[in-house]
Design an enzyme around this catalytic site. Structure first.
Site, PDB file in Angstrom:
ATOM      1  N   HIS A 301       3.444  52.423  37.995  1.00  0.00           N
ATOM      2  CA  HIS A 301       4.093  51.662  39.065  1.00  0.00           C
ATOM      3  C   HIS A 301       3.205  51.722  40.294  1.00  0.00           C
ATOM      4  O   HIS A 301       2.589  52.750  40.567  1.00  0.00           O
ATOM      5  CB  HIS A 301       5.473  52.256  39.380  1.00  0.00           C
ATOM      6  CG  HIS A 301       6.305  51.414  40.305  1.00  0.00           C
ATOM      7  ND1 HIS A 301       6.143  51.410  41.663  1.00  0.00           N
ATOM      8  CD2 HIS A 301       7.298  50.527  40.050  1.00  0.00           C
ATOM      9  CE1 HIS A 301       7.013  50.570  42.214  1.00  0.00           C
ATOM     10  NE2 HIS A 301       7.720  50.019  41.252  1.00  0.00           N
ATOM     11  N   ASP A 358      11.173  49.080  34.753  1.00  0.00           N
ATOM     12  CA  ASP A 358      11.168  47.768  34.103  1.00  0.00           C
ATOM     13  C   ASP A 358      11.063  47.884  32.588  1.00  0.00           C
ATOM     14  O   ASP A 358      11.529  47.021  31.854  1.00  0.00           O
ATOM     15  CB  ASP A 358      10.007  46.912  34.626  1.00  0.00           C
ATOM     16  CG  ASP A 358      10.121  46.683  36.105  1.00  0.00           C
ATOM     17  OD1 ASP A 358      11.211  46.312  36.555  1.00  0.00           O
ATOM     18  OD2 ASP A 358       9.130  46.905  36.830  1.00  0.00           O
TER      19      ASP A 358
HETATM   20  C1  MLT Z   1      11.459  46.843  43.044  1.00  0.00           C
HETATM   21  O1  MLT Z   1      12.392  47.517  42.631  1.00  0.00           O
HETATM   22  O2  MLT Z   1      11.566  46.040  43.975  1.00  0.00           O
HETATM   23  C2  MLT Z   1      10.152  46.951  42.332  1.00  0.00           C
HETATM   24  O3  MLT Z   1       9.957  48.177  41.706  1.00  0.00           O
HETATM   25  C3  MLT Z   1       9.008  46.477  43.158  1.00  0.00           C
HETATM   26  C4  MLT Z   1       8.613  47.422  44.247  1.00  0.00           C
HETATM   27  O4  MLT Z   1       9.184  47.389  45.329  1.00  0.00           O
HETATM   28  O5  MLT Z   1       7.702  48.223  44.026  1.00  0.00           O
END
Ligand code: MLT
Length: 419
Positions: A301, A358
């Site tokens: 991430h 995700d």
């Molecule tokens: C989110 O939940 O918005 C995603 O993980 C994207 C992020 O803000 O990194």
């Protein structure tokens, strides 16, 4: 300064993630210098009191409460209340909030005419953002920047109440079925699931396991500080556009595959692996190929450098839900193999390439029967309270209209020569 291959001389300070907003603001104020951030990205130069996120430590808190506790002990509507109003609701506040939302789930009958104008192959995100934006026309008081707090609050209730109706209708449009009206005897998630899945005149009982899993997923997605969609909501709202138009803009930002599309890419990747014989190990090896690495979707991430705290919670939820529902889907088996192999492979351990939120959310949505192109809609449904809270904070802070500073890097003055 070298930018896009050219040299420029500016008195510039570049903001890094380590410099706090306050430091940068002080430098600006003290020297009149500017912070260069092409595209207004990653400056870390805004403030907010809603969501705390530490990517190194894997910490996510809403209004100071750990996401782990909220996911375990609260409902999605409680978390929505917390994000928007700053405190967890008392029993009486919760009952009133929930009653108000239930009372406003129905939408104006003319909105169905807008829905009917969409082709059946319209992407549900396009339908959702359009219907949300259309609320401005049905509630024009939202255009008045000086309306009372009560009127603002009514817009917030309307958004929370009508979003599941629109989301389910966007799906019905896609499959060519007549829409279901809300069933106000049901809780927030069960009502959405019934509108989504029930066939006309069919007695439909929502599986409580599915409703509880959805509630948890929505909590995990409820806010994630100022990213692409959230800063879009704030910046559109800063022009005093209506709250409906601002949220619609956030939905459009989320629609982009780089933001909201990750869990869809995970399922598409799993389908491709299945079509190629279903050998998860082969793809794990391909991911390690130095020359032509296969991109494993749903791993690592951008913000979380060690682990995504949401992934831990959702992994457990995925295991529970899949076991309880007894689903038998080869794609889910491939996902579990991939996850197991990666978590035990030194290459992935060393690089801290763990499955993120995700990876698991797509797996659960799939097990709940939610089709792939509705995944981003589900994300929007979860993120709605976060967007609203951020819009409200921006408004209550009296923040000025957004206007990123621009450093001009184009041609110098040129002599005009006619053709
Ligand atoms: C989110 O939940 O918005 C995603 O993980 C994207 C992020 O803000 O990194």
């Amino acid at each position: 300064l070298s930018f896009n291959g050219q040299e420029y001389e500016f008195p510039v300070i570049t903001g890094t993630e380590n410099e706090s907003a306050i430091d940068i603001a002080k430098l600006r104020g003290a020297s009149g210098l500017i912070t260069l951030d092409p595209g207004f990205k990653n400056t870390g130069s805004t403030t907010s009191a809603i969501t705390f996120l530490d990517g190194e430590e894997g910490i996510l808190r809403y209004r100071g409460y750990r996401i782990e506790d909220l996911a375990e002990k609260s409902s999605f509507l409680e978390v929505a209340y917390l994000l928007i109003y700053g405190e967890l609701p008392s029993q009486a506040e919760y009952e009133n909030f929930s009653k108000e939302i239930t009372h406003h789930t129905l939408v104006h009958e003319d909105i169905k005419k807008i829905l009917e104008g969409f082709p059946s192959n319209a992407h549900p995100m396009g339908v959702l953002s359009s219907l949300i934006c259309s609320l401005t026309a049905f509630y024009p008081d939202s255009l008045n920047p000086n309306r009372s707090d009560e009127e603002v609050n009514m817009s917030i209730i309307r958004l929370l109440a009508k979003m599941p109706t629109f989301a389910a209708w966007a799906y019905k449009n896609e499959v060519g079925h007549p829409v279901n009206y809300p069933d106000n005897s049901l809780d927030y998630c069960s009502n959405f699931l019934k509108m989504m899945f029930a066939l006309p005149a069919e007695k439909y009982d929502v599986d409580p396991v599915v409703a509880a899993a959805l509630d948890k997923l929505l909590i995990l997605h409820a806010d994630h500080e100022q990213n692409c969609s959230t800063s879009t909501v704030r910046i559109v709202g800063s022009s005093q556009a209506s709250i409906y138009a601002s949220i619609s803009a956030g939905i459009n930002a989320l629609w982009g595959p780089l933001h909201g599309g990750a869990n869809q890419s995970v399922i598409e990747m799993l389908e491709a692996i299945k079509a190629d014989g279903g050998d998860a190990k082969k793809y794990l090896d391909k991911a390690k190929d130095k020359n032509d690495p296969f991109r494993l979707m749903g791993f690592g991430h951008r913000v979380y450098k060690n682990f995504d705290p949401r992934a831990r919670i959702i992994k457990k939820a995925a295991d529970d839900v899949l076991a309880k529902l007894g689903v038998n889907d080869p794609v889910l088996d491939i996902a579990k193999e991939l996850e197991h192999a990666a978590l035990n492979d030194q290459y992935f351990i060393d690089r801290k390439l763990y499955p993120n939120v995700d990876f698991y959310s797509g797996i659960i949505y799939r097990a709940l029967g939610i089709p792939t192109d509705m995944f981003t809609v589900m994300f929007a449904l979860g993120r709605l309270p976060g967007w609203i809270a951020q819009w409200k904070e921006m408004r209550e802070n009296g923040e000025p209209i957004g206007r990123p500073r621009q450093v001009y890097v184009g041609a110098n003055e040129r002599d005009y020569v006619s053709m």
